[in-house]
Structures are given as C-alpha cells and as structure tokens.
Scaffold this active site. Structure first.
Site, short mmCIF file in Angstrom:
data_model
loop_
_atom_site.label_atom_id
_atom_site.label_comp_id
_atom_site.label_asym_id
_atom_site.label_seq_id
_atom_site.Cartn_x
_atom_site.Cartn_y
_atom_site.Cartn_z
N PHE A 1 0.84 -1.20 0.00
CA PHE A 1 0.00 0.00 0.00
C PHE A 1 0.88 1.26 0.00
O PHE A 1 0.51 2.28 -0.57
CB PHE A 1 -0.96 -0.02 1.19
CG PHE A 1 -2.01 1.04 1.08
CD1 PHE A 1 -2.92 1.02 0.03
CD2 PHE A 1 -2.08 2.07 1.99
CE1 PHE A 1 -3.87 2.02 -0.11
CE2 PHE A 1 -3.03 3.08 1.87
CZ PHE A 1 -3.93 3.05 0.82
N TYR A 2 2.06 1.17 0.64
CA TYR A 2 3.01 2.29 0.58
C TYR A 2 3.30 2.65 -0.88
O TYR A 2 3.18 3.81 -1.29
CB TYR A 2 4.32 1.90 1.29
CG TYR A 2 5.49 2.79 0.98
CD1 TYR A 2 5.47 4.15 1.30
CD2 TYR A 2 6.63 2.28 0.35
CE1 TYR A 2 6.56 4.97 1.00
CE2 TYR A 2 7.72 3.09 0.06
CZ TYR A 2 7.68 4.43 0.38
OH TYR A 2 8.75 5.24 0.08
#
Ligand SMILES: NC(=O)c1ccc[n+]([C@@H]2O[C@H](COP(=O)([O-])OP(=O)(O)OC[C@H]3O[C@@H](n4cnc5c(N)ncnc54)[C@H](O)[C@@H]3O)[C@@H](O)[C@H]2O)c1
Length: 341
Positions: A152-153
């Site tokens: 998700f980063y």
C-alpha cells in the site's frame, strides 16, 4: 540566494538535502511534524543541527493542516519546493495503512493546493523504486508501466505521481518526481536494514534475513542522492510545445510528459548488491560476525531492485558513485559515535 521549502526536513533525506542547500547559501524553510514512526529524538537532533544555521526556519506542522501550509507558502514564496515528508516503510503499510492515506495522499494533496496558490519555479517530490512492484525486467526504466504495486506504501506513492502530473498539467507547475532506490548513510532510518543489522550485530543479536538471503537491492549513498537532487533542481522540466511549435529537446529515455512540465527520474546506483554481500560489508565495517535468522520473503516486499540511471546522467551529467563498502563504513562510524559504542 533562493528559498526552498523542504518537507520532511527532520527526516533522514530531508535533513541531508536541507544541510546541502544551507551550505550553498540558500534559505531553507523546513516543515516536519516529527511523527513518532521511529525515535523522535533522532528527528529532533537532525532539526536542531539545521537550526544552528540562521538561514534555516524550522516549522513543526503536519502537511494535513491546509491553513498553516497555505499561509507559510504565502509568506515565504519559496522558489523551490522539495517534498520529502511521507509515511515511509513497506512493511508498516500493512499494519497501519490509514497513516499512509493521511500523510501521503491527503498531505501531498494539501501541498499541491498550496503550490497551486503560490507556485514555485520548480516542485520536486519523492517517489520510490517500490512503484515498479512486480516488474521483472531489469534494470527498471522510468517509462515502464509500473502498474503492479505490491504494497500500500507503493500504491500511495504511485498515486502521488499521478496527482502531481495532473497539477503540473492543469496549473503549469514544473514538477520532477524522484524514484529513490534504498538510500543509506549516516543519520539513517532506524526501520531500515542497515540500521537494524548494525544495531543487532553490535549487540550480539541475530539478524532477520528475508527470502533466505535471495534479495538484491540497488543501494544509494545519501551524499550521492543529495548531489543528484541538487543538480535536478536546476533541470526543471520544460512546458510542452504549443501547437505548431517544435517539441523541446528530449534527453535519452526522457519521461517528459507530452501534456505537462513533468518528468520522473530514477536515482540509484545502477549496481544491485546481493543481501549476502551487504551483510558481509557490515561485518567488515563492524569487525563482528552476524548471526543469521533465515526467513521467508515478507508480504509486500520485492526480491530485487535495479535502477537504470541513464536519464539522471543525461539530465545532470552525474551518476551516484560511492562504493557500498565505503558508504557502509561511514554509516557504522556514525552509528558508533552517535550511540557511544
Ligand atoms: N530512505 C529511502 O531509502 C527511500 C526510498 C524511496 C523513497 N523514499 C522517500 O523519500 C522521502 C524521505 O524518506 P526518508 O527516508 O527521509 O524518511 P523519514 O521517515 O526519515 O522522513 C520523513 C519525514 O516526514 C515527516 N512526516 C511524516 N508524515 C508527515 C506529515 N503528515 N506532515 C509533516 N511531516 C510528516 C516525518 O516526521 C519524517 O521526519 C519519503 O517520501 C520516502 O517515502 C525514501
């Protein structure tokens, strides 16, 4: 001398970028929330060191404080904005995804809005090699599709690239997006492998070696990264040609947008290092043997990264060049000094 707004100035990279600009005579406004993602004392020390220079103005604020950001931009009118503040870390984004939405998506949006109202001559922003995700062709070139983020980063950073492109297009904001490849060096981040491995080796604890050691990373020494950023400040992407005009000259492999003064540039050594060789460099620098705890690959992680640095070289005439053994030795010397070991 010009003024730069550096976001994330108490962070690892922001501290070093700010120090270089101050040394060159710039005024630097450093915005950082000193978040508690890792030891806040390290961030406070970095800011305190910069504050010894009277041309540094520290501002402790979150990006997601639109009124403060807007009034800061109105007051300071920086020629250059270098956006490095973010919630970083691949693994942490699995546990705390919301903090990435707040800092990276909402925070970057607020900065873009402030830059729209008070446009700098050049906006430069941090993205990451993690956006290449599941791409298997190596080395990574900027024009690859990069549509398969694994964490998700990385997804929030890919979104930042798209957000910045739209503002560059709509408001003519010249924007350079960096894709950094594993940056390391003195005053580095405690959540990253070099810091964790050095601490464990010096304290006789085992180190977690992911993917059973079958990992490769393109490491970039902090001073090389700062030099590349400094040179890219002077290489603002040109506006697209008006209809009927000839297009601006493109560098080899240029990612210049056809509709915006916007480009993406890898900053990496272009020399991937095997994890086993990386550990050997830390063993050599510390003079101690590591105890290895072999582990599977972590969710969200990629087994290898490798930067094609052709575009960086074409734009700046520069390539990162510090050998890993030298950079690791400098980090270990700093670590021992800082912690009195
Ligand atoms: N270090 C690397 O290897 C690497 C690799 C790829 C990309 N990057 C990117 O480079 C940038 C700098 O990374 P770093 O290694 O210096 O990380 P860092 O965590 O040391 O620095 C980030 C700084 O941003 C601040 N911050 C976080 N959220 C904030 C918010 N909402 N408002 C204001 N300040 C906030 C933090 O307090 C911190 O000091 C980040 O955007 C990161 O994603 C770093």
């Amino acid at each position: 001398m010009p003024t730069a707004l550096v976001t994330g100035s108490a962070g690892f990279i922001g501290h070093h970028v700010s120090a270089r600009l101050l040394a060159e005579g710039w005024r630097v406004v450093g915005l950082d929330a000193l978040t508690d993602y890792y030891d806040v004392r390290l961030k406070a020390r970095r800011h305190a060191m910069l504050s010894q220079n009277e041309r540094f103005r520290p501002v402790e604020a979150r990006l997601e404080e639109p009124e403060r950001l807007m009034s800061l931009m109105a007051e300071e009118r920086p020629e250059v904005v270098i956006h490095l503040a973010a919630q970083a870390g691949v693994r942490h984004s699995i546990e705390q995804p919301r903090s990435y939405v707040e800092a990276n998506l909402a925070g970057t949006f607020e900065l873009l809005e402030a830059a729209r109202a008070h446009p700098p001559a050049h906006m430069l922003m941090a993205s990451t090699s993690s956006v290449y995700g599941a791409e298997t062709e190596m080395p990574y070139r900027e024009e690859m599709k990069a549509d398969t983020q694994m964490s998700f980063y990385a997804a929030t950073k890919k979104a930042n690239e798209a957000m910045a492109h739209s503002y560059a297009h709509l408001y003519g904001l010249p924007t350079t997006m960096f894709r950094f490849f594993t940056v390391y060096g003195p005053w580095g981040r405690p959540d990253m492998a070099l810091f964790k491995f050095t601490a464990a080796i010096l304290e006789d604890r085992p180190i977690d070696v992911y993917n059973h050691g079958e990992m490769r990373r393109d490491f970039t020494y902090i001073d090389d990264l700062v030099t590349a950023i400094r040179l890219l400040i002077d290489a603002a992407p040109p506006a697209p040609a008006a209809e009927g005009d000839s297009a601006p000259d493109a560098a080899p492999g240029d990612t210049l947008s056809p509709v915006a003064p916007f480009r993406i540039v890898n900053i990496g050594n272009s020399a991937p290092v095997r994890l086993t060789d990386f550990i050997a460099a830390i063993e050599a620098a510390t003079g101690r043997a590591a105890q290895r705890n072999l582990m599977p690959i972590q969710p969200g992680d990629v087994p290898a990264t490798w930067a094609d640095a052709t575009l960086l070289q074409a734009l700046t005439g520069y390539r990162p060049q510090t050998a890993l053994a030298d950079g690791v030795a400098r980090f270990v010397a700093w670590y021992r000094d800082y912690y009195g070991l």
